[in-house]
Design a protein around this motif. Structure first.
Motif, mmCIF file in Angstrom:
data_model
loop_
_atom_site.group_PDB
_atom_site.id
_atom_site.type_symbol
_atom_site.label_atom_id
_atom_site.label_comp_id
_atom_site.label_asym_id
_atom_site.label_seq_id
_atom_site.Cartn_x
_atom_site.Cartn_y
_atom_site.Cartn_z
ATOM 1 N N MET A 1 -21.139 -21.690 7.810
ATOM 2 C CA MET A 1 -20.751 -20.507 7.070
ATOM 3 C C MET A 1 -19.777 -20.897 5.959
ATOM 4 O O MET A 1 -18.827 -21.623 6.185
ATOM 5 N N LYS A 2 -20.024 -20.392 4.781
ATOM 6 C CA LYS A 2 -19.203 -20.729 3.635
ATOM 7 C C LYS A 2 -17.881 -19.963 3.693
ATOM 8 O O LYS A 2 -17.840 -18.777 4.000
ATOM 9 N N THR A 3 -16.782 -20.631 3.377
ATOM 10 C CA THR A 3 -15.470 -20.001 3.349
ATOM 11 C C THR A 3 -15.322 -19.186 2.074
ATOM 12 O O THR A 3 -15.627 -19.679 0.988
ATOM 13 N N PRO A 4 -14.874 -17.914 2.185
ATOM 14 C CA PRO A 4 -14.696 -17.103 0.987
ATOM 15 C C PRO A 4 -13.655 -17.726 0.060
ATOM 16 O O PRO A 4 -12.688 -18.326 0.504
ATOM 17 N N THR A 5 -13.882 -17.571 -1.220
ATOM 18 C CA THR A 5 -12.965 -18.079 -2.229
ATOM 19 C C THR A 5 -12.267 -16.908 -2.904
ATOM 20 O O THR A 5 -12.922 -15.959 -3.307
ATOM 21 N N THR A 6 -10.946 -16.981 -3.017
ATOM 22 C CA THR A 6 -10.207 -15.940 -3.703
ATOM 23 C C THR A 6 -10.401 -16.118 -5.196
ATOM 24 O O THR A 6 -10.108 -17.177 -5.749
ATOM 25 N N ILE A 7 -10.894 -15.074 -5.849
ATOM 26 C CA ILE A 7 -11.155 -15.135 -7.284
ATOM 27 C C ILE A 7 -9.976 -14.579 -8.063
ATOM 28 O O ILE A 7 -9.531 -15.157 -9.028
ATOM 29 N N GLU A 8 -9.481 -13.428 -7.635
ATOM 30 C CA GLU A 8 -8.354 -12.819 -8.323
ATOM 31 C C GLU A 8 -7.588 -11.934 -7.354
ATOM 32 O O GLU A 8 -8.154 -11.374 -6.429
ATOM 33 N N PRO A 9 -6.289 -11.825 -7.556
ATOM 34 C CA PRO A 9 -5.501 -10.944 -6.689
ATOM 35 C C PRO A 9 -5.837 -9.485 -6.987
ATOM 36 O O PRO A 9 -6.277 -9.150 -8.087
ATOM 37 N N THR A 10 -5.647 -8.625 -5.997
ATOM 38 C CA THR A 10 -5.973 -7.210 -6.172
ATOM 39 C C THR A 10 -4.833 -6.429 -6.797
ATOM 40 O O THR A 10 -5.020 -5.306 -7.216
ATOM 41 N N GLY A 11 -3.666 -6.990 -6.836
ATOM 42 C CA GLY A 11 -2.503 -6.274 -7.358
ATOM 43 C C GLY A 11 -1.486 -6.084 -6.253
ATOM 44 O O GLY A 11 -1.809 -6.111 -5.068
ATOM 45 N N HIS A 12 -0.284 -5.900 -6.658
ATOM 46 C CA HIS A 12 0.834 -5.779 -5.725
ATOM 47 C C HIS A 12 1.095 -4.302 -5.448
ATOM 48 O O HIS A 12 1.241 -3.506 -6.375
ATOM 49 N N ILE A 13 1.153 -3.933 -4.190
ATOM 50 C CA ILE A 13 1.419 -2.552 -3.783
ATOM 51 C C ILE A 13 2.732 -2.537 -3.011
ATOM 52 O O ILE A 13 2.972 -3.402 -2.167
ATOM 53 N N THR A 14 3.581 -1.551 -3.316
ATOM 54 C CA THR A 14 4.864 -1.419 -2.636
ATOM 55 C C THR A 14 4.939 -0.049 -1.964
ATOM 56 O O THR A 14 4.630 0.963 -2.595
ATOM 57 N N LEU A 15 5.342 -0.023 -0.703
ATOM 58 C CA LEU A 15 5.577 1.231 0.013
ATOM 59 C C LEU A 15 7.063 1.366 0.288
ATOM 60 O O LEU A 15 7.703 0.404 0.733
ATOM 61 N N TYR A 21 7.791 9.985 8.420
ATOM 62 C CA TYR A 21 6.681 9.049 8.298
ATOM 63 C C TYR A 21 6.041 9.123 6.913
ATOM 64 O O TYR A 21 4.901 8.743 6.719
ATOM 65 N N ARG A 22 6.782 9.615 5.948
ATOM 66 C CA ARG A 22 6.283 9.767 4.578
ATOM 67 C C ARG A 22 6.709 8.553 3.745
ATOM 68 O O ARG A 22 7.881 8.197 3.714
ATOM 69 N N PHE A 23 5.713 7.933 3.094
ATOM 70 C CA PHE A 23 5.950 6.781 2.231
ATOM 71 C C PHE A 23 5.533 7.103 0.807
ATOM 72 O O PHE A 23 4.574 7.840 0.582
ATOM 73 N N ALA A 24 6.238 6.516 -0.148
ATOM 74 C CA ALA A 24 5.815 6.526 -1.543
ATOM 75 C C ALA A 24 5.106 5.207 -1.795
ATOM 76 O O ALA A 24 5.667 4.139 -1.538
ATOM 77 N N VAL A 25 3.868 5.285 -2.251
ATOM 78 C CA VAL A 25 3.070 4.097 -2.510
ATOM 79 C C VAL A 25 3.026 3.874 -4.017
ATOM 80 O O VAL A 25 2.546 4.716 -4.764
ATOM 81 N N ASP A 26 3.552 2.723 -4.438
ATOM 82 C CA ASP A 26 3.555 2.335 -5.846
ATOM 83 C C ASP A 26 2.481 1.265 -6.018
ATOM 84 O O ASP A 26 2.570 0.189 -5.434
ATOM 85 N N PHE A 27 1.470 1.576 -6.816
ATOM 86 C CA PHE A 27 0.358 0.650 -7.013
ATOM 87 C C PHE A 27 0.620 -0.360 -8.126
ATOM 88 O O PHE A 27 -0.237 -1.181 -8.433
ATOM 89 N N GLY A 28 1.808 -0.283 -8.727
ATOM 90 C CA GLY A 28 2.149 -1.237 -9.776
ATOM 91 C C GLY A 28 1.461 -0.974 -11.099
ATOM 92 O O GLY A 28 1.406 -1.849 -11.953
ATOM 93 N N THR A 29 0.926 0.223 -11.267
ATOM 94 C CA THR A 29 0.261 0.598 -12.514
ATOM 95 C C THR A 29 1.281 1.282 -13.410
ATOM 96 O O THR A 29 1.804 2.341 -13.045
ATOM 97 N N ALA A 32 1.881 5.263 -13.882
ATOM 98 C CA ALA A 32 1.244 6.041 -12.813
ATOM 99 C C ALA A 32 2.280 6.483 -11.796
ATOM 100 O O ALA A 32 3.173 5.721 -11.424
ATOM 101 N N ALA A 33 2.161 7.721 -11.361
ATOM 102 C CA ALA A 33 3.071 8.254 -10.349
ATOM 103 C C ALA A 33 2.770 7.625 -8.991
ATOM 104 O O ALA A 33 1.637 7.225 -8.710
ATOM 105 N N ALA A 34 3.783 7.552 -8.159
ATOM 106 C CA ALA A 34 3.596 7.051 -6.793
ATOM 107 C C ALA A 34 2.770 8.067 -6.006
ATOM 108 O O ALA A 34 2.843 9.276 -6.244
ATOM 109 N N LEU A 35 1.991 7.575 -5.079
ATOM 110 C CA LEU A 35 1.218 8.409 -4.179
ATOM 111 C C LEU A 35 2.030 8.580 -2.896
ATOM 112 O O LEU A 35 2.482 7.580 -2.323
ATOM 113 N N LEU A 36 2.215 9.812 -2.445
ATOM 114 C CA LEU A 36 2.930 10.041 -1.193
ATOM 115 C C LEU A 36 1.935 10.088 -0.044
ATOM 116 O O LEU A 36 0.886 10.732 -0.153
#
Length: 155
Positions: A1-15, A21-29, A32-36
């Protein structure tokens, strides 16, 4: 089985925990407003999307974008669509809730007969969907596509 190769990062997400139990999710865009997010009662208030809903939204969004991409490859530019998605939860052997399946329905806003190369677009769009193909390794995902009359275009 072939090992997957990382092509590009998906981006940094911060919670960031806001309260309970409510988090603000910052997608680094930039701009763009944070998603709660939240969890359902009794732990959270259920006032915002929970993790299960975000997973289902990611699958539905990726499939919709992939179908749009596939249709546009065949010069179908103005194709309105509306997508709905549902998850089924069940308990595993340890009694823990798990996502047992996801059902996605995509309704195109035009008649199937008006679309160029529709059969080819339908045959390949799911393969373009990074999220769905990744999730399918663990969770069954059922996808149905309909035209504006409600005729089922996929099986």
């Amino acid at each position: 089985m072939k090992t997957p190769t990382t092509i590009e990062p998906t981006g940094h997400i911060t919670l960031v925990l806001r309260d309970a139990y409510r988090f603000a999710v910052d997608f680094g865009t930039p701009g763009a407003a944070a998603l709660l997010t939240d969890v359902k009662p009794p732990l959270g208030t259920g006032a915002n999307p929970d993790s299960e809903q975000l997973l289902v939204a990611a699958v539905a969004n990726c499939l919709s974008s992939s179908l749009l991409f596939s249709l546009r490859k065949f010069r179908n530019e103005a194709v309105p669509m509306r997508t709905t998605a549902d998850a089924t939860l069940s308990r595993n052997a340890q009694g823990r809730l798990r996502v047992a399946g996801i059902e996605v329905a995509i309704r195109l806003g035009v008649a199937a007969a008006t679309l160029r190369q529709l059969d080819r677009a339908l045959a390949q769009f799911e393969d373009f969907c990074v999220v769905t193909q990744s999730v399918r390794a663990a969770i069954p995902v059922e996808v149905r596509v309909f035209d504006d009359s409600g005729a089922l275009l996929t099986t």
